[in-house]
Design an enzyme around this catalytic site. Structure first.
Site, PDB file in Angstrom:
ATOM      1  N   GLU A  44       0.845  -1.191   0.000  1.00 18.40           N
ATOM      2  CA  GLU A  44       0.000   0.000   0.000  1.00 18.40           C
ATOM      3  C   GLU A  44       0.886   1.248   0.000  1.00 18.40           C
ATOM      4  O   GLU A  44       1.941   1.273   0.622  1.00 18.40           O
ATOM      5  CB  GLU A  44      -0.883  -0.019   1.249  1.00 18.40           C
ATOM      6  CG  GLU A  44      -1.884   1.117   1.335  1.00 18.40           C
ATOM      7  CD  GLU A  44      -2.693   1.079   2.614  1.00 18.40           C
ATOM      8  OE1 GLU A  44      -3.819   1.597   2.635  1.00 18.40           O
ATOM      9  OE2 GLU A  44      -2.186   0.520   3.626  1.00 18.40           O
ATOM     10  N   LYS A 116     -10.317   0.444  -2.012  1.00 21.65           N
ATOM     11  CA  LYS A 116     -10.396  -0.019  -0.627  1.00 21.65           C
ATOM     12  C   LYS A 116     -11.753   0.295  -0.008  1.00 21.65           C
ATOM     13  O   LYS A 116     -12.223   1.432  -0.058  1.00 21.65           O
ATOM     14  CB  LYS A 116      -9.278   0.652   0.173  1.00 21.65           C
ATOM     15  CG  LYS A 116      -9.161   0.196   1.621  1.00 21.65           C
ATOM     16  CD  LYS A 116      -8.002   0.931   2.278  1.00 21.65           C
ATOM     17  CE  LYS A 116      -7.821   0.517   3.726  1.00 21.65           C
ATOM     18  NZ  LYS A 116      -6.740   1.303   4.368  1.00 21.65           N
ATOM     19  N   CYS A 157      -4.911  -3.575   2.910  1.00 20.93           N
ATOM     20  CA  CYS A 157      -4.587  -3.276   4.305  1.00 20.93           C
ATOM     21  C   CYS A 157      -5.707  -3.556   5.314  1.00 20.93           C
ATOM     22  O   CYS A 157      -5.940  -4.689   5.692  1.00 20.93           O
ATOM     23  CB  CYS A 157      -4.092  -1.837   4.416  1.00 20.93           C
ATOM     24  SG  CYS A 157      -3.144  -1.497   5.926  1.00 20.93           S
TER      25      CYS A 157
END
Length: 278
Positions: A44, A116, A157
């Protein structure tokens, strides 16, 4: 698909310098190509980590902007697929961006993107306060894409803490390999990073490739590191010798192992619909 398929995960310490980060990524691509990898997964925020909250808005670009074009050219010139987790994609207005996982093929074409879903709005115990949603638009769609390395499930993440996302990728979208580019904090990484990754691998019977940021990016931000590659049985098959070093780990995706684990423990057949528990 070739069996086994050779892949790699990168670890780095990105800073607030797009050119410097690209130079690091280029060097890691050369290492991966030399090692025979056909896919390299970056963490990321591979292209930029701001010194202060909100700095990323200043450099956010559309996917056809100059930053991503350089990475597309890098993939094409190096004849390697790239998983670019957590690109700062320009949002719907100047106050927002998307945290976008971009998959590029070895011809330099963007094959797929995932934005995300889960925002890191957390007061880290003993650490900093994060409010990702203050400048980031949450994605709404799961993404799984066929590739020479199996069906890839794309995540980023903080998504790691939400197992239902990974369950959907496996049981609804037939994922075989789960990509988890990350920049876990030092505190949360020490406590939960490896155990969460191994759990996701075990419960989905997928390979998990977790490329991580590592070390101090600025006075205000530090990442845990410890990039890992985990097989469908939950065994760590790739780990850098130093949790904070910049480098790559290389492993092979064995599709016969995936089939073996899933046939010997057929959890896809044993799963009950959610309504069963009501």
């Amino acid at each position: 698909m070739a069996n086994p398929a050779r892949i790699a995960a990168a670890q780095m310490t990105s800073i607030n310098d797009v050119s410097a980060n690209f130079a690091t990524c280029s060097r890691l691509v050369k290492e991966a190509v030399t090692a025979g990898a056909k896919l390299l997964c970056f963490p990321e925020n591979f292209s930029y980590v701001g010194a202060k909250t909100g700095d990323s808005l200043k450099i956010a670009e559309p996917l056809d902007g100059p930053i991503m074009n350089k990475y597309c050219s890098l993939a094409r010139e190096s004849n390697i697929w790239l998983s670019l987790g957590g690109f700062q994609e320009k949002g719907s207005d100047d106050a927002h961006l998307s945290n976008t996982h971009v998959l590029i093929d070895d011809a330099g074409n963007i094959r797929s993107t995932y934005r995300k879903m889960h925002m890191f709005d957390v007061d880290v115990p003993g650490g900093a306060v994060y409010k990702e949603s203050s400048f980031t638009e949450a994605g709404k769609e799961l993404v799984a894409v066929d590739s020479p390395f199996g069906c890839l499930g794309l995540t980023v993440c903080y998504d790691l803490r939400f197992p239902e996302l990974y369950q959907q990728l496996r049981f609804k979208h037939d994922a075989q390999v789960l990509l988890v580019p990350a920049a876990f904090t030092k505190v949360t990484g020490e406590a939960h990073w490896e155990i969460l990754l191994r759990a996701r691998a075990i419960e989905t019977q997928c390979y998990v490739i977790a490329a991580s940021q590592a070390g101090k990016h600025s006075e205000e931000r530090e990442s845990y590191g410890a990039s890992l590659i985990i097989d469908p049985w939950g065994t760590v098959i790739g780990r850098l010798p130093d949790r904070l070093s910049t480098g790559i780990i290389v492993a092979e995706i064995d599709f016969l192992l995936i089939d073996s684990v899933r046939s010997k423990m057929p959890i896809s057949e044993h799963r009950k619909p959610i309504g069963f528990w009501r």
